[in-house]
Design a protein around this motif. Structure first.
Motif, PDB file in Angstrom:
ATOM      1  N   TRP A  46     -10.258   3.470  -2.895  1.00 15.54           N
ATOM      2  CA  TRP A  46     -10.050   2.779  -1.635  1.00 15.54           C
ATOM      3  C   TRP A  46     -11.173   3.060  -0.630  1.00 15.54           C
ATOM      4  CZ3 TRP A  46      -4.043   3.796  -1.282  1.00 15.54           C
ATOM      5  CH2 TRP A  46      -3.395   2.822  -2.046  1.00 15.54           C
ATOM      6  N   THR A  47     -11.778   4.227  -0.727  1.00 15.15           N
ATOM      7  CA  THR A  47     -12.884   4.532   0.179  1.00 15.15           C
ATOM      8  C   THR A  47     -14.077   3.621  -0.100  1.00 15.15           C
ATOM      9  OG1 THR A  47     -12.183   6.812   0.307  1.00 15.15           O
ATOM     10  CG2 THR A  47     -14.416   6.354   1.014  1.00 15.15           C
ATOM     11  N   ALA A  52       0.841  -1.204   0.000  1.00 15.46           N
ATOM     12  CA  ALA A  52       0.000   0.000   0.000  1.00 15.46           C
ATOM     13  C   ALA A  52       0.876   1.253   0.000  1.00 15.46           C
ATOM     14  CB  ALA A  52      -0.915  -0.004   1.215  1.00 15.46           C
ATOM     15  N   LEU A  53       1.930   1.222   0.821  1.00 17.99           N
ATOM     16  CA  LEU A  53       2.811   2.386   0.912  1.00 17.99           C
ATOM     17  C   LEU A  53       3.547   2.633  -0.401  1.00 17.99           C
ATOM     18  CD1 LEU A  53       4.354   2.240   4.485  1.00 17.99           C
ATOM     19  CD2 LEU A  53       2.758   3.913   3.537  1.00 17.99           C
ATOM     20  N   ILE A  54       3.971   1.523  -1.046  1.00 17.12           N
ATOM     21  CA  ILE A  54       4.691   1.674  -2.316  1.00 17.12           C
ATOM     22  C   ILE A  54       3.782   2.310  -3.367  1.00 17.12           C
ATOM     23  CG2 ILE A  54       5.666   0.368  -4.260  1.00 17.12           C
ATOM     24  CD1 ILE A  54       6.888  -1.532  -2.157  1.00 17.12           C
ATOM     25  N   VAL A  55       2.534   1.822  -3.437  1.00 16.25           N
ATOM     26  CA  VAL A  55       1.588   2.391  -4.406  1.00 16.25           C
ATOM     27  C   VAL A  55       1.354   3.880  -4.096  1.00 16.25           C
ATOM     28  CG1 VAL A  55      -0.804   2.332  -5.211  1.00 16.25           C
ATOM     29  CG2 VAL A  55       0.480   0.224  -4.977  1.00 16.25           C
ATOM     30  N   LEU A  56       1.232   4.180  -2.795  1.00 16.67           N
ATOM     31  CA  LEU A  56       1.013   5.563  -2.374  1.00 16.67           C
ATOM     32  C   LEU A  56       2.194   6.438  -2.784  1.00 16.67           C
ATOM     33  CD1 LEU A  56      -1.412   6.622  -0.835  1.00 16.67           C
ATOM     34  CD2 LEU A  56      -0.059   6.605   1.241  1.00 16.67           C
ATOM     35  N   PHE A  57       3.403   5.917  -2.570  1.00 16.48           N
ATOM     36  CA  PHE A  57       4.625   6.631  -2.904  1.00 16.48           C
ATOM     37  C   PHE A  57       4.703   6.872  -4.413  1.00 16.48           C
ATOM     38  CE2 PHE A  57       9.203   6.550  -3.960  1.00 16.48           C
ATOM     39  CZ  PHE A  57       9.585   7.680  -3.265  1.00 16.48           C
ATOM     40  N   PHE A  58       4.346   5.831  -5.167  1.00 16.84           N
ATOM     41  CA  PHE A  58       4.341   5.917  -6.623  1.00 16.84           C
ATOM     42  C   PHE A  58       3.378   7.028  -7.084  1.00 16.84           C
ATOM     43  CE2 PHE A  58       2.618   4.218 -10.722  1.00 16.84           C
ATOM     44  CZ  PHE A  58       3.792   4.361 -11.455  1.00 16.84           C
ATOM     45  N   LEU A  59       2.207   7.102  -6.436  1.00 18.90           N
ATOM     46  CA  LEU A  59       1.222   8.130  -6.781  1.00 18.90           C
ATOM     47  C   LEU A  59       1.775   9.524  -6.470  1.00 18.90           C
ATOM     48  CD1 LEU A  59      -2.077   6.506  -5.513  1.00 18.90           C
ATOM     49  CD2 LEU A  59      -1.278   6.735  -7.855  1.00 18.90           C
ATOM     50  N   PHE A  60       2.522   9.598  -5.358  1.00 15.10           N
ATOM     51  CA  PHE A  60       3.155  10.862  -4.978  1.00 15.10           C
ATOM     52  C   PHE A  60       4.117  11.335  -6.054  1.00 15.10           C
ATOM     53  CE2 PHE A  60       2.010  11.425  -0.541  1.00 15.10           C
ATOM     54  CZ  PHE A  60       2.096  12.800  -0.488  1.00 15.10           C
ATOM     55  N   VAL A  61       4.946  10.383  -6.512  1.00 12.63           N
ATOM     56  CA  VAL A  61       5.926  10.729  -7.543  1.00 12.63           C
ATOM     57  C   VAL A  61       5.205  11.186  -8.809  1.00 12.63           C
ATOM     58  CG1 VAL A  61       7.751   9.799  -9.014  1.00 12.63           C
ATOM     59  CG2 VAL A  61       7.686   9.221  -6.604  1.00 12.63           C
ATOM     60  N   LEU A  91      -4.466  -0.374  -7.583  1.00 15.22           N
ATOM     61  CA  LEU A  91      -5.230  -0.037  -6.382  1.00 15.22           C
ATOM     62  C   LEU A  91      -5.991  -1.247  -5.862  1.00 15.22           C
ATOM     63  CD1 LEU A  91      -6.657   3.505  -7.266  1.00 15.22           C
ATOM     64  CD2 LEU A  91      -4.709   2.924  -5.820  1.00 15.22           C
ATOM     65  N   SER A  92      -6.582  -2.032  -6.792  1.00 16.41           N
ATOM     66  CA  SER A  92      -7.353  -3.183  -6.325  1.00 16.41           C
ATOM     67  C   SER A  92      -6.414  -4.289  -5.853  1.00 16.41           C
ATOM     68  CB  SER A  92      -8.296  -3.686  -7.414  1.00 16.41           C
ATOM     69  OG  SER A  92      -7.564  -4.245  -8.462  1.00 16.41           O
ATOM     70  N   PHE A 100     -10.187   9.210 -17.867  1.00 16.95           N
ATOM     71  CA  PHE A 100      -9.746   8.188 -18.807  1.00 16.95           C
ATOM     72  C   PHE A 100      -8.677   7.282 -18.199  1.00 16.95           C
ATOM     73  CE2 PHE A 100     -11.813  10.666 -22.170  1.00 16.95           C
ATOM     74  CZ  PHE A 100     -12.463   9.620 -22.800  1.00 16.95           C
ATOM     75  N   LEU A 101      -7.855   7.832 -17.330  1.00 17.44           N
ATOM     76  CA  LEU A 101      -6.769   7.035 -16.746  1.00 17.44           C
ATOM     77  C   LEU A 101      -7.236   6.196 -15.555  1.00 17.44           C
ATOM     78  CD1 LEU A 101      -3.701   9.440 -16.872  1.00 17.44           C
ATOM     79  CD2 LEU A 101      -4.052   7.346 -18.147  1.00 17.44           C
ATOM     80  N   PHE A 102      -8.416   6.527 -15.024  1.00 19.43           N
ATOM     81  CA  PHE A 102      -8.896   5.868 -13.805  1.00 19.43           C
ATOM     82  C   PHE A 102      -8.876   4.341 -13.889  1.00 19.43           C
ATOM     83  CE2 PHE A 102     -12.521   4.365 -11.195  1.00 19.43           C
ATOM     84  CZ  PHE A 102     -11.998   4.682  -9.947  1.00 19.43           C
ATOM     85  N   PRO A 103      -9.430   3.719 -14.983  1.00 20.20           N
ATOM     86  CA  PRO A 103      -9.424   2.251 -15.048  1.00 20.20           C
ATOM     87  C   PRO A 103      -8.017   1.664 -14.987  1.00 20.20           C
ATOM     88  CG  PRO A 103     -10.809   3.165 -16.764  1.00 20.20           C
ATOM     89  CD  PRO A 103     -10.086   4.314 -16.168  1.00 20.20           C
ATOM     90  N   LEU A 104      -7.040   2.378 -15.559  1.00 13.86           N
ATOM     91  CA  LEU A 104      -5.658   1.888 -15.548  1.00 13.86           C
ATOM     92  C   LEU A 104      -5.117   1.826 -14.127  1.00 13.86           C
ATOM     93  CD1 LEU A 104      -3.678   3.552 -18.475  1.00 13.86           C
ATOM     94  CD2 LEU A 104      -3.931   1.130 -17.939  1.00 13.86           C
ATOM     95  N   LEU A 105      -5.433   2.870 -13.360  1.00 14.32           N
ATOM     96  CA  LEU A 105      -4.891   2.937 -12.014  1.00 14.32           C
ATOM     97  C   LEU A 105      -5.605   2.000 -11.058  1.00 14.32           C
ATOM     98  CD1 LEU A 105      -2.613   5.050 -11.618  1.00 14.32           C
ATOM     99  CD2 LEU A 105      -4.038   5.927  -9.796  1.00 14.32           C
ATOM    100  N   VAL A 106      -6.811   1.595 -11.451  1.00 15.96           N
ATOM    101  CA  VAL A 106      -7.601   0.728 -10.581  1.00 15.96           C
ATOM    102  C   VAL A 106      -6.900  -0.623 -10.386  1.00 15.96           C
ATOM    103  CG1 VAL A 106      -9.674  -0.701 -10.680  1.00 15.96           C
ATOM    104  CG2 VAL A 106      -9.858   1.770 -10.824  1.00 15.96           C
ATOM    105  N   LEU A 107      -6.127  -1.053 -11.394  1.00 15.20           N
ATOM    106  CA  LEU A 107      -5.426  -2.342 -11.281  1.00 15.20           C
ATOM    107  C   LEU A 107      -4.488  -2.386 -10.072  1.00 15.20           C
ATOM    108  CD1 LEU A 107      -4.720  -3.033 -15.051  1.00 15.20           C
ATOM    109  CD2 LEU A 107      -6.257  -4.310 -13.552  1.00 15.20           C
TER     110      LEU A 107
END
Lengths: 174, 294
Positions: free
Chosen positions: A54-55, A19-28, A159-160, A150-157
């Motif tokens: 995630w909510t 979870a932290l890695i994904v969060l960090f990646f989103l930060f970058v 995230l899920s 448009f990018l949302f479905p890509l990021l869902v992978l």
């Protein structure tokens, strides 16, 4: 209530680590200087995607979302507290519709995100216009909303993936 | 709200973690609004906090962006190879043109030198540079700013001009030990005193959060023509004079618009110009008259 610390402690660390890695990646992604013209200007709202998705899947502590928002505020040049406000409000709104959204198809969830992104963008635009006492161009914000949608479905992978890893975790709030 | 009220007894039985899960959004929203109001009222504490955060995240961002940068460099080199032939022809032509300019520049330099000696002109302070890679696009949709991994230890000061290869791109607004924040000239809050190179007309160049910047406070009938170069005037002592910024691209009824010389939307490396500045203008402290008399 007693968590299975001894046997799965490392696994738990690993899951929260993901979870932290994904969060960090989103930060970058939220701060990286893209060398493609105007991409920085219409940068998709990656953190909002994570908070929204995630909510719906699991209750994330609002305080954590608030802290992530403040961290984004420190990194960006926005008024301190603005990202925190947007993210917490988005989480609040999403959380209130959580029961409805949980049973829906992905298309509905996707549409929900588009609405949330548009709402967040509009609030930000209004605040900036208020602070600057001048009409800030709204076009980059609108493009950012469309791009984010448009990018949302890509990021869902990813995230899920984090959700699934955490869902197996007996110590987490499911 | 009503569903929350009905769950109250359940809440009390749950651990503290779950209670904070449900109760805090409203408090946090209020807290965020308060923080925003405090920041609008006094920017200094936030600035300090940001500088500290900048110094901390700077090295991380530099490390993380390395692979991304390598990727983009590779991508650029691929496209460069493809365009090599066309680029070669363009450069040859440009070289011929520049040779002529070089000759006239030499002639003008000699002429300038002799005039300076004749008039006994006080030389402008020498400019020094620090070159840095942009590590973060800190602005986003509503703010135009970038982070640089250079700071006080590289003698970067608040107010320093920041140039890319072709012209001025912004001004240092916050400096940490090893990082600094640059407000770009296209930002809504950027105001730069400029002059038009051919007529020496003074004006203020204002960012509009758009690709183009607008010339403000122009004297009426100042005879603006498309293609005129806009350079810093050095008024106010913050920026050194004669740094090129952009060229006028339109002079319609909606004002005079200037296009920046640099590609501000994809900056990779920039130079911070460490010019000698009038420190009283920065700090706002004026030397008392008694000391002046000494």
């Amino acid at each position: 209530m007693t968590p299975v610390w001894n046997e799965s402690f490392l696994r738990i660390v690993g899951r929260w680590g993901l979870a932290l890695i994904v969060l960090f990646f989103l930060f970058v992604l939220s701060a990286f200087p893209f060398r493609i013209a105007h991409l920085g200007e219409v940068r998709p709202v990656f953190m909002l995607m994570a908070v929204y998705y995630w909510t719906i899947l699991r209750p994330v502590p609002p305080l954590a979302v608030f802290m992530v928002g403040l961290a984004l505020d420190l990194l960006s040049d926005y008024t301190f507290g603005m990202n925190a406000l947007i993210l917490v409000a988005a989480q609040w709104l999403t959380g209130s519709q959580r029961k409805f959204l949980l049973g829906q198809s992905f298309l509905v969830i996707w549409a929900g995100f588009a609405l949330i992104a548009l709402g967040a963008g509009t609030v930000q635009w209004l605040l900036f216009t208020l602070f600057n006492l001048a009409l800030v161009p709204a076009k980059p914000m609108l493009i950012s909303v469309v791009l984010s949608t448009f990018l949302f479905p890509l990021l869902v992978l990813p995230l899920s993936a984090v959700h699934k890893a955490l869902a197996d975790d007996p110590s987490s709030v499911a | 709200m009503s569903s929350q009220n009905s769950q109250k007894p359940v809440l009390q039985a749950l651990p503290l973690k779950t209670v904070t899960l449900r109760l805090t959004p409203a408090v946090l929203v209020l807290l965020a609004v308060t923080l925003m109001a405090l920041h609008r009222a006094d920017t200094l504490p936030v600035e300090r906090l940001r500088t500290a955060a900048m110094d901390m995240t700077g090295p991380v961002l530099t490390a993380v962006s390395a692979p991304f940068n390598a990727f983009f460099d590779q991508l650029e080199s691929v496209t460069t190879i493809r365009d090599l032939k066309a680029e070669n022809i363009r450069l040859t032509e440009e070289n011929v043109r520049l040779q002529k300019w070089y000759e006239s520049a030499l002639k003008l330099q000699a002429e300038n030198q002799s005039f300076r000696e004749l008039l006994n002109v006080k030389a402008d302070p020498a400019l020094t540079f620090v070159t840095a890679r942009v590590i973060s696009d800190a602005g986003g949709t509503f703010v135009k700013s970038v982070l640089l991994p250079v700071g006080i230890q590289d003698k970067v000061q608040k107010g320093n001009a920041v140039m890319s290869g072709h012209g001025l791109v912004g001004r240092v607004t916050e400096v940490g030990q090893s990082s600094s924040r640059v407000l770009l000239v296209t930002d809504l809050n950027s105001r730069i005193p400029v002059i038009l190179q051919n007529t020496r007309t003074k004006a203020i160049l204002a960012g509009k959060n758009q690709e183009l910047m607008k010339l403000e406070r122009l004297p009426p009938d100042s005879g603006m023509t498309v293609g005129t170069r806009v350079i810093t005037s050095g008024d106010g002592g913050q920026l050194p004079p004669d740094l090129p910024i952009g060229t006028i691209v339109s002079t319609g009824a909606d004002g005079v618009w200037v296009k920046p010389l640099s590609d501000i939307d994809r900056l990779t490396r920039v130079q911070v110009v460490n010019a000698e500045m009038d420190q009283t203008l920065l700090t706002g402290e004026i030397t008392p008259p008694s000391e002046n008399k000494k």
